[in-house]
Scaffold this motif. Structure first.
Motif, PDB file in Angstrom:
ATOM      1  N   ARG A  26      75.505  39.043 -21.173  1.00  0.00           N
ATOM      2  CA  ARG A  26      76.534  39.032 -22.204  1.00  0.00           C
ATOM      3  C   ARG A  26      77.665  38.066 -21.866  1.00  0.00           C
ATOM      4  O   ARG A  26      78.281  37.477 -22.748  1.00  0.00           O
ATOM      5  CB  ARG A  26      77.132  40.431 -22.368  1.00  0.00           C
ATOM      6  N   GLU A  27      77.959  37.944 -20.564  1.00  0.00           N
ATOM      7  CA  GLU A  27      79.108  37.137 -20.158  1.00  0.00           C
ATOM      8  C   GLU A  27      78.742  35.960 -19.274  1.00  0.00           C
ATOM      9  O   GLU A  27      79.560  35.082 -19.054  1.00  0.00           O
ATOM     10  CB  GLU A  27      80.124  38.019 -19.423  1.00  0.00           C
ATOM     11  N   ALA A  29      77.417  32.464 -18.072  1.00  0.00           N
ATOM     12  CA  ALA A  29      77.149  31.156 -18.675  1.00  0.00           C
ATOM     13  C   ALA A  29      75.736  30.690 -18.367  1.00  0.00           C
ATOM     14  O   ALA A  29      75.141  29.926 -19.129  1.00  0.00           O
ATOM     15  CB  ALA A  29      78.161  30.137 -18.158  1.00  0.00           C
ATOM     16  N   CYS A  30      75.200  31.147 -17.244  1.00  0.00           N
ATOM     17  CA  CYS A  30      73.845  30.775 -16.840  1.00  0.00           C
ATOM     18  C   CYS A  30      73.185  31.974 -16.171  1.00  0.00           C
ATOM     19  O   CYS A  30      73.833  32.706 -15.411  1.00  0.00           O
ATOM     20  CB  CYS A  30      73.877  29.586 -15.878  1.00  0.00           C
ATOM     21  N   LEU A  31      71.915  32.164 -16.458  1.00  0.00           N
ATOM     22  CA  LEU A  31      71.151  33.256 -15.875  1.00  0.00           C
ATOM     23  C   LEU A  31      69.960  32.672 -15.126  1.00  0.00           C
ATOM     24  O   LEU A  31      69.209  31.869 -15.686  1.00  0.00           O
ATOM     25  CB  LEU A  31      70.693  34.200 -16.980  1.00  0.00           C
ATOM     26  N   VAL A  32      69.810  33.035 -13.859  1.00  0.00           N
ATOM     27  CA  VAL A  32      68.691  32.574 -13.041  1.00  0.00           C
ATOM     28  C   VAL A  32      67.689  33.712 -12.890  1.00  0.00           C
ATOM     29  O   VAL A  32      68.017  34.763 -12.335  1.00  0.00           O
ATOM     30  CB  VAL A  32      69.159  32.097 -11.652  1.00  0.00           C
ATOM     31  N   VAL A  33      66.496  33.520 -13.400  1.00  0.00           N
ATOM     32  CA  VAL A  33      65.421  34.502 -13.283  1.00  0.00           C
ATOM     33  C   VAL A  33      64.671  34.242 -11.974  1.00  0.00           C
ATOM     34  O   VAL A  33      64.278  33.103 -11.698  1.00  0.00           O
ATOM     35  CB  VAL A  33      64.433  34.395 -14.456  1.00  0.00           C
ATOM     36  N   VAL A  34      64.462  35.296 -11.184  1.00  0.00           N
ATOM     37  CA  VAL A  34      63.728  35.154  -9.925  1.00  0.00           C
ATOM     38  C   VAL A  34      62.593  36.174  -9.907  1.00  0.00           C
ATOM     39  O   VAL A  34      62.823  37.384  -9.840  1.00  0.00           O
ATOM     40  CB  VAL A  34      64.651  35.363  -8.700  1.00  0.00           C
ATOM     41  N   ASP A  35      61.369  35.676 -10.002  1.00  0.00           N
ATOM     42  CA  ASP A  35      60.158  36.511  -9.982  1.00  0.00           C
ATOM     43  C   ASP A  35      59.153  35.807  -9.078  1.00  0.00           C
ATOM     44  O   ASP A  35      58.275  35.080  -9.539  1.00  0.00           O
ATOM     45  CB  ASP A  35      59.630  36.689 -11.407  1.00  0.00           C
ATOM     46  N   VAL A  36      59.317  36.009  -7.776  1.00  0.00           N
ATOM     47  CA  VAL A  36      58.607  35.216  -6.769  1.00  0.00           C
ATOM     48  C   VAL A  36      57.095  35.413  -6.838  1.00  0.00           C
ATOM     49  O   VAL A  36      56.327  34.471  -6.664  1.00  0.00           O
ATOM     50  CB  VAL A  36      59.166  35.542  -5.363  1.00  0.00           C
ATOM     51  N   LEU A  37      56.653  36.639  -7.110  1.00  0.00           N
ATOM     52  CA  LEU A  37      55.215  36.938  -7.177  1.00  0.00           C
ATOM     53  C   LEU A  37      54.882  37.533  -8.547  1.00  0.00           C
ATOM     54  O   LEU A  37      54.707  38.734  -8.689  1.00  0.00           O
ATOM     55  CB  LEU A  37      54.818  37.908  -6.053  1.00  0.00           C
ATOM     56  N   SER A  38      54.752  36.676  -9.634  1.00  0.00           N
ATOM     57  CA  SER A  38      54.579  35.236  -9.423  1.00  0.00           C
ATOM     58  C   SER A  38      55.135  34.400 -10.580  1.00  0.00           C
ATOM     59  O   SER A  38      54.901  33.197 -10.618  1.00  0.00           O
ATOM     60  CB  SER A  38      53.094  34.881  -9.301  1.00  0.00           C
ATOM     61  N   GLY A 119      72.636  34.288 -25.204  1.00  0.00           N
ATOM     62  CA  GLY A 119      73.015  32.891 -25.354  1.00  0.00           C
ATOM     63  C   GLY A 119      73.186  32.149 -24.048  1.00  0.00           C
ATOM     64  O   GLY A 119      73.618  30.989 -24.052  1.00  0.00           O
ATOM     65  N   SER A 120      72.875  32.774 -22.921  1.00  0.00           N
ATOM     66  CA  SER A 120      73.049  32.120 -21.627  1.00  0.00           C
ATOM     67  C   SER A 120      72.002  31.034 -21.408  1.00  0.00           C
ATOM     68  O   SER A 120      70.871  31.131 -21.896  1.00  0.00           O
ATOM     69  CB  SER A 120      72.934  33.145 -20.488  1.00  0.00           C
ATOM     70  N   ARG A 121      72.366  30.001 -20.653  1.00  0.00           N
ATOM     71  CA  ARG A 121      71.373  29.052 -20.161  1.00  0.00           C
ATOM     72  C   ARG A 121      70.477  29.776 -19.156  1.00  0.00           C
ATOM     73  O   ARG A 121      70.960  30.573 -18.351  1.00  0.00           O
ATOM     74  CB  ARG A 121      72.088  27.876 -19.482  1.00  0.00           C
ATOM     75  N   VAL A 122      69.174  29.542 -19.211  1.00  0.00           N
ATOM     76  CA  VAL A 122      68.231  30.250 -18.350  1.00  0.00           C
ATOM     77  C   VAL A 122      67.512  29.263 -17.448  1.00  0.00           C
ATOM     78  O   VAL A 122      66.998  28.236 -17.909  1.00  0.00           O
ATOM     79  CB  VAL A 122      67.199  31.055 -19.169  1.00  0.00           C
ATOM     80  N   VAL A 123      67.460  29.584 -16.154  1.00  0.00           N
ATOM     81  CA  VAL A 123      66.809  28.756 -15.134  1.00  0.00           C
ATOM     82  C   VAL A 123      65.787  29.620 -14.401  1.00  0.00           C
ATOM     83  O   VAL A 123      66.023  30.810 -14.159  1.00  0.00           O
ATOM     84  CB  VAL A 123      67.852  28.204 -14.140  1.00  0.00           C
ATOM     85  N   ALA A 124      64.648  29.031 -14.039  1.00  0.00           N
ATOM     86  CA  ALA A 124      63.633  29.732 -13.256  1.00  0.00           C
ATOM     87  C   ALA A 124      63.806  29.380 -11.785  1.00  0.00           C
ATOM     88  O   ALA A 124      63.648  28.218 -11.390  1.00  0.00           O
ATOM     89  CB  ALA A 124      62.235  29.347 -13.732  1.00  0.00           C
ATOM     90  N   VAL A 149      77.538  32.728 -13.084  1.00  0.00           N
ATOM     91  CA  VAL A 149      76.080  32.727 -13.059  1.00  0.00           C
ATOM     92  C   VAL A 149      75.610  34.117 -12.646  1.00  0.00           C
ATOM     93  O   VAL A 149      76.184  34.742 -11.760  1.00  0.00           O
ATOM     94  CB  VAL A 149      75.526  31.640 -12.108  1.00  0.00           C
ATOM     95  N   ALA A 150      74.591  34.600 -13.327  1.00  0.00           N
ATOM     96  CA  ALA A 150      73.959  35.881 -12.983  1.00  0.00           C
ATOM     97  C   ALA A 150      72.557  35.605 -12.469  1.00  0.00           C
ATOM     98  O   ALA A 150      71.735  35.020 -13.183  1.00  0.00           O
ATOM     99  CB  ALA A 150      73.914  36.795 -14.197  1.00  0.00           C
ATOM    100  N   VAL A 151      72.297  35.989 -11.240  1.00  0.00           N
ATOM    101  CA  VAL A 151      70.961  35.860 -10.651  1.00  0.00           C
ATOM    102  C   VAL A 151      70.272  37.212 -10.829  1.00  0.00           C
ATOM    103  O   VAL A 151      70.813  38.250 -10.426  1.00  0.00           O
ATOM    104  CB  VAL A 151      71.043  35.468  -9.169  1.00  0.00           C
ATOM    105  N   ILE A 152      69.087  37.197 -11.444  1.00  0.00           N
ATOM    106  CA  ILE A 152      68.394  38.431 -11.793  1.00  0.00           C
ATOM    107  C   ILE A 152      67.063  38.507 -11.050  1.00  0.00           C
ATOM    108  O   ILE A 152      66.169  37.683 -11.266  1.00  0.00           O
ATOM    109  CB  ILE A 152      68.133  38.521 -13.310  1.00  0.00           C
ATOM    110  N   GLY A 153      66.947  39.485 -10.165  1.00  0.00           N
ATOM    111  CA  GLY A 153      65.669  39.757  -9.515  1.00  0.00           C
ATOM    112  C   GLY A 153      64.767  40.513 -10.485  1.00  0.00           C
ATOM    113  O   GLY A 153      65.165  41.551 -11.028  1.00  0.00           O
TER     114      GLY A 153
END
Length: 250
Positions: A26-27, A29-38, A119-124, A149-153
């Motif tokens: 919600r807040e 500016a950028c969200l980093v998705v982390v899903d290592v496997l896989s 609406g956040s920018r999303v990075v893998a 930035v929000a890093v999401i496991g």
């Protein structure tokens, strides 16, 4: 519900799963998705090869319709891959498969998080590209109070469907956070600092991921090559960014 869960005082935040992404997104500016496997490891391998990857949250018959709409090949489950449909969530299979310019990659974890970002920018992000992601975030001004930035496991799922926080995603998230901090990223929330400390305090990250529950599940199931690719720490310099519905090199 009040906003106590948003980690608002900090430029770098960390949370788990689609629900965490929906709330922090919600807040952020950028969200980093982390899903290592896989999922995000597979995205990194595909985008590295020049493939545009469309995330899709359901692995059912609607994925085929979505792939037709996008004029893309459809990835199938690891054990469902055939010579006619060689693309799957397996990064090792993606390396072996013939090139396709567009690929729909269903994933109930990683794709669902990307869809929850609002609406956040999303990075893998993953262990393969953690340093590159940290540099990219800093270069684009993310990780500050003004542009958090929000890093999401992603985590995994128990048989009852509930979230299982997964060590590999904690380490991958911590690697991204540590890299961003090295580049001058803003104040870390306690949650983000704990993830970073897990990564920096683990003497052999590759061995930890290989021996953890998720690593053993894949290896014992015949997919040790996928684990080996996932622990290629900082082997990749590409940063997949979700643009117009597909992950492309940022």
């Amino acid at each position: 519900m009040s906003d106590w869960f948003l980690q608002q005082a900090y430029g770098v935040r960390f949370e788990w799963g689609p629900s965490g992404a929906q709330r922090l997104g919600r807040e952020a500016a950028c969200l980093v998705v982390v899903d290592v496997l896989s999922f995000t490891t597979s995205v990194s391998v595909a985008v590295e090869a020049g493939i545009e990857v469309f995330p899709y949250a359901w692995r059912d018959e609607t994925a085929a319709a979505f792939a037709r709409e996008k004029e893309a090949a459809q990835a199938v489950g690891r054990r469902a891959a055939t010579p006619q449909s060689p693309w799957s969530l397996s990064p090792a299979a993606l390396r072996r498969a013939p090139f396709t310019p567009r690929l729909v990659l269903p994933s109930p974890n990683g794709s669902a998080i990307a869809a929850a970002a609002g609406g956040s920018r999303v990075v893998a992000g993953c262990l393969r590209n953690a340093s590159a992601v940290g540099r990219w975030l800093a270069l684009h001004g993310y990780g500050t109070g003004e542009r958090p930035v929000a890093v999401i496991g992603a985590g995994e799922r128990w048989p009852d469907g509930s979230l299982r926080p997964a060590l590999e995603d904690l380490l991958g998230s911590g690697a991204v956070i540590a890299a961003l901090e090295e580049q001058g990223g803003g104040a870390l929330s306690p949650e983000a600092a704990a993830a970073r400390s897990c990564f920096t305090g683990t003497p052999d990250v590759a061995a930890a991921v290989t021996a953890c529950a998720s690593g053993l599940e894949l290896s014992r199931g015949g997919f040790a090559d996928d684990v080996a690719i996932a622990v290629e720490v900082d082997a990749a310099t590409i940063v997949p960014v979700l643009t117009d519905g597909a992950f492309r090199q940022g």
